[in-house]
Design a protein around this motif. Sequence first.
Motif, short mmCIF file in Angstrom:
data_model
loop_
_atom_site.label_atom_id
_atom_site.label_comp_id
_atom_site.label_asym_id
_atom_site.label_seq_id
_atom_site.Cartn_x
_atom_site.Cartn_y
_atom_site.Cartn_z
N SER A 98 0.81 -1.21 0.00
CA SER A 98 0.00 0.00 0.00
C SER A 98 0.84 1.27 0.00
CB SER A 98 -0.94 0.00 1.21
OG SER A 98 -0.23 -0.32 2.38
N GLY A 99 2.13 1.14 0.34
CA GLY A 99 3.00 2.31 0.29
C GLY A 99 3.11 2.91 -1.09
N ALA A 100 2.96 2.05 -2.12
CA ALA A 100 3.03 2.55 -3.50
C ALA A 100 1.88 3.52 -3.79
CB ALA A 100 3.00 1.38 -4.48
N ALA A 101 0.70 3.19 -3.28
CA ALA A 101 -0.44 4.09 -3.45
C ALA A 101 -0.24 5.39 -2.68
CB ALA A 101 -1.73 3.40 -2.99
N LEU A 102 0.43 5.29 -1.54
CA LEU A 102 0.69 6.48 -0.74
C LEU A 102 1.61 7.45 -1.48
CD1 LEU A 102 0.46 8.02 1.94
CD2 LEU A 102 2.35 6.63 2.82
N THR A 103 2.64 6.92 -2.15
CA THR A 103 3.53 7.80 -2.89
C THR A 103 2.79 8.49 -4.04
OG1 THR A 103 4.31 5.98 -4.31
CG2 THR A 103 5.60 6.47 -2.33
N PHE A 104 1.85 7.78 -4.66
CA PHE A 104 1.04 8.39 -5.73
C PHE A 104 0.24 9.57 -5.18
CE2 PHE A 104 -2.93 8.81 -8.10
CZ PHE A 104 -2.47 8.90 -9.41
N ASP A 105 -0.39 9.36 -4.01
CA ASP A 105 -1.17 10.44 -3.39
C ASP A 105 -0.27 11.60 -2.98
OD1 ASP A 105 -3.50 8.99 -3.70
OD2 ASP A 105 -3.49 8.19 -1.67
N MET A 106 0.92 11.28 -2.49
CA MET A 106 1.84 12.35 -2.09
C MET A 106 2.27 13.17 -3.30
SD MET A 106 4.18 10.25 0.70
CE MET A 106 5.07 11.65 1.38
N ASN A 107 2.53 12.50 -4.40
CA ASN A 107 2.93 13.19 -5.63
C ASN A 107 1.85 14.15 -6.10
OD1 ASN A 107 4.46 13.86 -7.83
ND2 ASN A 107 4.22 11.91 -8.89
N SER A 108 0.60 13.83 -5.78
CA SER A 108 -0.53 14.69 -6.18
C SER A 108 -0.64 15.94 -5.32
CB SER A 108 -1.84 13.89 -6.11
OG SER A 108 -1.79 12.77 -6.96
N SER A 109 0.14 16.00 -4.23
CA SER A 109 0.02 17.12 -3.29
C SER A 109 1.25 18.02 -3.23
CB SER A 109 -0.28 16.59 -1.88
OG SER A 109 -1.48 15.87 -1.85
N ILE A 110 2.26 17.73 -4.03
CA ILE A 110 3.50 18.50 -3.90
C ILE A 110 3.37 19.92 -4.45
CG2 ILE A 110 5.00 16.47 -3.89
CD1 ILE A 110 5.62 17.00 -6.84
#
Length: 270
Positions: A98-110
């Motif tokens: 699930s960490g992979a999905a977290l990085t995707f969400d983080m990338n959407s907030s930078i």
Amino acid sequence: MDAKEFDRLGKIVSSKKWDAYDSVRPDGKTMLDIIVELVSPLSPPERKIASDLLESYLVIKDYSHIIIELLKEIAERSKGRAIAISAVKDYTATKVKSGAALTFDMNSSIHYFDGYKFTFCEDPKSDRFQNFDGFKVLVDDFIGTGNQFLDMSKHLEESGFKKEVDLVATIAIQHEGKLNLEENGFTVFSVHERPKSIQALIALSGRPAQEIYEIYDGIELRVGCPDDYKRGYGQSEATVSLKKTPNNTLPIFWFQGKKKWPAPFPRPRS
């Protein structure tokens, strides 16, 4: 179960806003329905412990605000250096963590972080992450015992890759997992640090540990979960659900099995 106990369960559900998840159940049952179904057949001492554990239970389904908190902490600790973020990986598993999905969400907030340069990498083994000259971060949504992270670190080292990172960042971590990582030289930041839940109950109640564990274990016997999951994987005693409930969480809250146990926060069956 008497009216006072029922009222307590209703207050837990409403105060934690778990009733917001009522509409996603295809069977039409509410969260309160399922929790009452879980608790009501238990003996009075078992009902008390189950309710106490629910009182301390943490549920996070929406990551939007927490991702900003994680990125703020990462940006502050980077001290102006460029930042590379990769997800913690389990190289022994076929499923994507699930960490992979977290990085995707983080990338959407930078876009909220003007003046900071972020690079996102799919794998800690990637050339981009391995050769990155800056502040390197590994992220995961939850860390339990920390052993899976350390297995990944060992695998990287034995495969000829660099295992060193500047920060391990996570939404939630068990206290024992954080200590495990720190004792192995890693710096850790987590928005939520969680204790072993039954041990925390024992400390608050002042009752003998054996007594409390015997009562809880009596509930678990009805669940029929495999030995690996008793008291949560690695005996983590976690009481947390994110977008997925970790198997470190006490199985009375997530394991359904063939007995169709009324788990309020079930994991997907596979």
